[in-house]
Design a protein around this motif. Structure first.
Motif, PDB file in Angstrom:
ATOM      1  N   TYR A 172      -5.333  -8.472  12.034  1.00  0.00           N
ATOM      2  CA  TYR A 172      -4.311  -7.751  12.786  1.00  0.00           C
ATOM      3  C   TYR A 172      -3.107  -7.367  11.931  1.00  0.00           C
ATOM      4  CZ  TYR A 172      -6.577  -8.405  17.293  1.00  0.00           C
ATOM      5  OH  TYR A 172      -7.467  -8.335  18.337  1.00  0.00           O
ATOM      6  N   ASP A 173      -3.169  -7.692  10.638  1.00  0.00           N
ATOM      7  CA  ASP A 173      -2.086  -7.294   9.740  1.00  0.00           C
ATOM      8  C   ASP A 173      -2.012  -5.781   9.631  1.00  0.00           C
ATOM      9  OD1 ASP A 173      -1.743  -9.947   9.290  1.00  0.00           O
ATOM     10  OD2 ASP A 173      -2.698  -9.972   7.328  1.00  0.00           O
ATOM     11  N   LYS A 174      -0.812  -5.263   9.420  1.00  0.00           N
ATOM     12  CA  LYS A 174      -0.667  -3.841   9.161  1.00  0.00           C
ATOM     13  C   LYS A 174      -1.225  -3.524   7.776  1.00  0.00           C
ATOM     14  CE  LYS A 174       3.443  -3.238  12.055  1.00  0.00           C
ATOM     15  NZ  LYS A 174       4.881  -2.840  12.084  1.00  0.00           N
ATOM     16  N   MET A 175      -1.708  -2.297   7.621  1.00  0.00           N
ATOM     17  CA  MET A 175      -2.362  -1.923   6.379  1.00  0.00           C
ATOM     18  C   MET A 175      -1.430  -2.092   5.176  1.00  0.00           C
ATOM     19  SD  MET A 175      -4.407   1.615   5.524  1.00  0.00           S
ATOM     20  CE  MET A 175      -2.917   2.621   5.467  1.00  0.00           C
ATOM     21  N   ASP A 176      -0.170  -1.679   5.308  1.00  0.00           N
ATOM     22  CA  ASP A 176       0.759  -1.759   4.189  1.00  0.00           C
ATOM     23  C   ASP A 176       1.198  -3.188   3.904  1.00  0.00           C
ATOM     24  OD1 ASP A 176       2.185  -2.014   6.496  1.00  0.00           O
ATOM     25  OD2 ASP A 176       3.777  -0.623   5.971  1.00  0.00           O
ATOM     26  N   LYS A 195      -4.124   6.153  -1.787  1.00  0.00           N
ATOM     27  CA  LYS A 195      -3.409   5.669  -0.613  1.00  0.00           C
ATOM     28  C   LYS A 195      -3.074   6.819   0.314  1.00  0.00           C
ATOM     29  CE  LYS A 195      -1.442   1.753  -3.164  1.00  0.00           C
ATOM     30  NZ  LYS A 195      -0.217   1.024  -3.562  1.00  0.00           N
ATOM     31  N   GLU A 196      -3.590   6.740   1.536  1.00  0.00           N
ATOM     32  CA  GLU A 196      -3.306   7.728   2.568  1.00  0.00           C
ATOM     33  C   GLU A 196      -2.724   7.015   3.786  1.00  0.00           C
ATOM     34  OE1 GLU A 196      -3.565  11.081   2.381  1.00  0.00           O
ATOM     35  OE2 GLU A 196      -3.972  10.751   0.262  1.00  0.00           O
ATOM     36  N   GLU A 197      -2.432   7.760   4.820  1.00  0.00           N
ATOM     37  CA  GLU A 197      -1.775   7.192   5.999  1.00  0.00           C
ATOM     38  C   GLU A 197      -2.597   6.087   6.640  1.00  0.00           C
ATOM     39  OE1 GLU A 197      -0.071   8.606  10.370  1.00  0.00           O
ATOM     40  OE2 GLU A 197      -0.642  10.110   8.884  1.00  0.00           O
ATOM     41  N   ASN A 198      -3.924   6.293   6.732  1.00  0.00           N
ATOM     42  CA  ASN A 198      -4.782   5.330   7.419  1.00  0.00           C
ATOM     43  C   ASN A 198      -5.836   4.692   6.517  1.00  0.00           C
ATOM     44  OD1 ASN A 198      -3.610   5.707  10.049  1.00  0.00           O
ATOM     45  ND2 ASN A 198      -4.653   7.681  10.127  1.00  0.00           N
ATOM     46  N   PHE A 199      -5.730   4.911   5.213  1.00  0.00           N
ATOM     47  CA  PHE A 199      -6.784   4.427   4.322  1.00  0.00           C
ATOM     48  C   PHE A 199      -6.226   4.164   2.931  1.00  0.00           C
ATOM     49  CE2 PHE A 199     -10.124   5.457   1.161  1.00  0.00           C
ATOM     50  CZ  PHE A 199     -11.003   4.419   1.442  1.00  0.00           C
ATOM     51  N   MET A 200      -6.665   3.034   2.324  1.00  0.00           N
ATOM     52  CA  MET A 200      -6.303   2.707   0.949  1.00  0.00           C
ATOM     53  C   MET A 200      -7.536   2.218   0.209  1.00  0.00           C
ATOM     54  SD  MET A 200      -2.731   0.584   1.262  1.00  0.00           S
ATOM     55  CE  MET A 200      -1.243   1.274   2.008  1.00  0.00           C
ATOM     56  N   SER A 201      -7.687   2.656  -1.031  1.00  0.00           N
ATOM     57  CA  SER A 201      -8.744   2.164  -1.900  1.00  0.00           C
ATOM     58  C   SER A 201      -8.108   1.821  -3.240  1.00  0.00           C
ATOM     59  CB  SER A 201      -9.840   3.221  -2.080  1.00  0.00           C
ATOM     60  OG  SER A 201     -10.839   2.757  -2.967  1.00  0.00           O
ATOM     61  N   VAL A 202      -8.201   0.557  -3.630  1.00  0.00           N
ATOM     62  CA  VAL A 202      -7.502   0.080  -4.823  1.00  0.00           C
ATOM     63  C   VAL A 202      -8.480  -0.570  -5.792  1.00  0.00           C
ATOM     64  CG1 VAL A 202      -5.746  -1.524  -5.684  1.00  0.00           C
ATOM     65  CG2 VAL A 202      -5.367  -0.282  -3.543  1.00  0.00           C
ATOM     66  N   GLN A 223     -12.325  -4.391  -6.347  1.00  0.00           N
ATOM     67  CA  GLN A 223     -11.984  -3.254  -5.500  1.00  0.00           C
ATOM     68  C   GLN A 223     -11.615  -3.758  -4.104  1.00  0.00           C
ATOM     69  OE1 GLN A 223     -15.178  -0.292  -5.570  1.00  0.00           O
ATOM     70  NE2 GLN A 223     -13.863   1.008  -6.811  1.00  0.00           N
ATOM     71  N   ILE A 224     -10.603  -3.141  -3.544  1.00  0.00           N
ATOM     72  CA  ILE A 224     -10.158  -3.464  -2.187  1.00  0.00           C
ATOM     73  C   ILE A 224     -10.082  -2.175  -1.381  1.00  0.00           C
ATOM     74  CG2 ILE A 224      -8.318  -4.447  -0.761  1.00  0.00           C
ATOM     75  CD1 ILE A 224      -7.446  -6.060  -3.225  1.00  0.00           C
ATOM     76  N   GLY A 225     -10.721  -2.149  -0.247  1.00  0.00           N
ATOM     77  CA  GLY A 225     -10.651  -1.010   0.658  1.00  0.00           C
ATOM     78  C   GLY A 225     -10.032  -1.445   1.979  1.00  0.00           C
ATOM     79  N   ILE A 226      -9.035  -0.728   2.460  1.00  0.00           N
ATOM     80  CA  ILE A 226      -8.351  -1.076   3.704  1.00  0.00           C
ATOM     81  C   ILE A 226      -8.233   0.160   4.577  1.00  0.00           C
ATOM     82  CG2 ILE A 226      -6.230  -1.991   4.726  1.00  0.00           C
ATOM     83  CD1 ILE A 226      -5.735  -3.533   2.191  1.00  0.00           C
ATOM     84  N   ARG A 227      -8.594   0.026   5.850  1.00  0.00           N
ATOM     85  CA  ARG A 227      -8.539   1.155   6.777  1.00  0.00           C
ATOM     86  C   ARG A 227      -7.880   0.712   8.081  1.00  0.00           C
ATOM     87  NH1 ARG A 227     -12.291   2.349  10.521  1.00  0.00           N
ATOM     88  NH2 ARG A 227     -13.860   1.082   9.428  1.00  0.00           N
ATOM     89  N   SER A 228      -6.882   1.458   8.515  1.00  0.00           N
ATOM     90  CA  SER A 228      -6.202   1.160   9.763  1.00  0.00           C
ATOM     91  C   SER A 228      -6.942   1.784  10.932  1.00  0.00           C
ATOM     92  CB  SER A 228      -4.765   1.693   9.721  1.00  0.00           C
ATOM     93  OG  SER A 228      -4.140   1.560  10.982  1.00  0.00           O
ATOM     94  N   GLU A 229      -7.107   1.038  12.007  1.00  0.00           N
ATOM     95  CA  GLU A 229      -7.788   1.543  13.197  1.00  0.00           C
ATOM     96  C   GLU A 229      -6.803   2.047  14.244  1.00  0.00           C
ATOM     97  OE1 GLU A 229     -10.479  -1.437  14.554  1.00  0.00           O
ATOM     98  OE2 GLU A 229     -11.747  -1.319  12.769  1.00  0.00           O
ATOM     99  N   GLY A 230      -5.547   2.251  13.836  1.00  0.00           N
ATOM    100  CA  GLY A 230      -4.561   2.841  14.740  1.00  0.00           C
ATOM    101  C   GLY A 230      -3.663   1.811  15.384  1.00  0.00           C
ATOM    102  N   MET A 231      -2.697   2.296  16.149  1.00  0.00           N
ATOM    103  CA  MET A 231      -1.697   1.452  16.799  1.00  0.00           C
ATOM    104  C   MET A 231      -2.351   0.374  17.661  1.00  0.00           C
ATOM    105  SD  MET A 231       1.621   1.141  17.014  1.00  0.00           S
ATOM    106  CE  MET A 231       2.223   2.796  16.585  1.00  0.00           C
ATOM    107  N   GLY A 232      -2.041  -0.887  17.359  1.00  0.00           N
ATOM    108  CA  GLY A 232      -2.571  -1.995  18.131  1.00  0.00           C
ATOM    109  C   GLY A 232      -3.981  -2.401  17.751  1.00  0.00           C
ATOM    110  N   GLY A 233      -4.643  -1.645  16.883  1.00  0.00           N
ATOM    111  CA  GLY A 233      -6.005  -1.967  16.483  1.00  0.00           C
ATOM    112  C   GLY A 233      -6.032  -2.878  15.277  1.00  0.00           C
ATOM    113  N   ARG A 234      -7.201  -3.348  14.944  1.00  0.00           N
ATOM    114  CA  ARG A 234      -7.354  -4.214  13.778  1.00  0.00           C
ATOM    115  C   ARG A 234      -7.376  -3.389  12.503  1.00  0.00           C
ATOM    116  NH1 ARG A 234      -8.716  -9.413  15.419  1.00  0.00           N
ATOM    117  NH2 ARG A 234      -9.202  -9.956  13.277  1.00  0.00           N
ATOM    118  N   THR A 235      -7.145  -4.038  11.393  1.00  0.00           N
ATOM    119  CA  THR A 235      -7.201  -3.404  10.078  1.00  0.00           C
ATOM    120  C   THR A 235      -8.488  -3.837   9.388  1.00  0.00           C
ATOM    121  OG1 THR A 235      -4.790  -3.331   9.858  1.00  0.00           O
ATOM    122  CG2 THR A 235      -6.078  -3.201   7.835  1.00  0.00           C
TER     123      THR A 235
END
Length: 248
Positions: A172-176, A195-202, A223-235
């Protein structure tokens, strides 16, 4: 933005495939091959990341088996060393492949494949061993730390296979917030990032993992990939060494 995100997913997948080919040609593993996977799953548990999927993937180019006859002989040797496994065979005009699976294991799927091309000599052959699952528990930890696992790798592979370990989960952490936390607990140095608004690949380097890939600027082994599922959603979070091999 959804369209752009899909484009970035596609770019990431293509990048992964390209990097895998580079690593397959240049990276070898040592003993204790499952420890990288254990390190990542341990961090997921510590950071309260809900684990959804994990994969251990090992592959070797059988360079000395340059004829179909030699490859088929090797398959027969494997069948002797792995009694009780179920074997199947498929053939096309371009290639033939043998697939073997052991008796069903709870919460875990194992697959062994031997692939060879139908081309002019020499034959191009690979052996691939994959273990994956959607649950992580003491049984899985024991499987990778048991001496029988290393013995199995020694039986299957002729030399040192290339190994990839990847774990996928969510929090439930925020992507950033999730990215700097992961980099910190992995003691990792960021090397390249998308790094984009809803997606990060590092891409990064961590001393926790021994092997690395050389690039133009520095070495990387994470490699780390992180994607936000939107407001209130899981990361959604994916971590892989030296690269991610799970779709994300």
């Amino acid at each position: 933005m959804k369209k752009n995100t899909k484009i970035f997913f596609t770019i990431s997948i293509l990048t992964i495939v390209s990097l895998m080919m580079v690593v397959i040609g240049n990276r070898q593993t040592d003993a204790q091959s499952g420890l990288d996977l254990l390190k990542i799953t341990s961090i997921f548990e510590t950071e309260d990341i809900l684990l959804d999927e994990w994969t251990f993937y090992a592959r070797e180019h059988l360079v000395d088996l340059n004829t179909e006859k030699k490859v088929q002989k090797y398959v027969k040797e494997l069948q002797t060393m792995l009694p009780g496994w179920e074997w199947s065979y498929q053939e096309t005009d371009q290639k033939w492949e043998v697939t073997a699976v052991p008796p069903t294991a709870k919460h875990r799927k194992e697959t062994l494949q031997i692939l060879a091309t139908h081309t002019k000599q020499p034959v191009n052959a690979y052996i691939i061993y994959k273990v994956s699952g959607n649950e992580w528990n003491e049984e899985q930890k024991s499987f990778f730390t048991n001496v029988q696992f290393e013995n199995r790798l020694a039986d299957i592979f002729r030399g040192n296979p290339t190994v990839f370990s990847s774990v996928k989960g969510s929090a439930y952490d925020k992507m950033d917030e999730a990215l700097p936390t992961l980099l910190a607990v992995l003691n990792a140095k960021e090397i390249e990032a998308l790094k984009e608004e809803n997606f990060m690949s590092v891409s990064a380097y961590s001393p926790l993992f021994s092997d690395s890939i050389e690039n133009k600027k520095d070495n990387m082994n994470l490699q780390i990939g992180i994607r936000s599922e939107g407001m209130g959603g899981r990361t959604a979070i994916v971590v892989g060494t030296p690269i991610i091999t799970i779709e994300y």
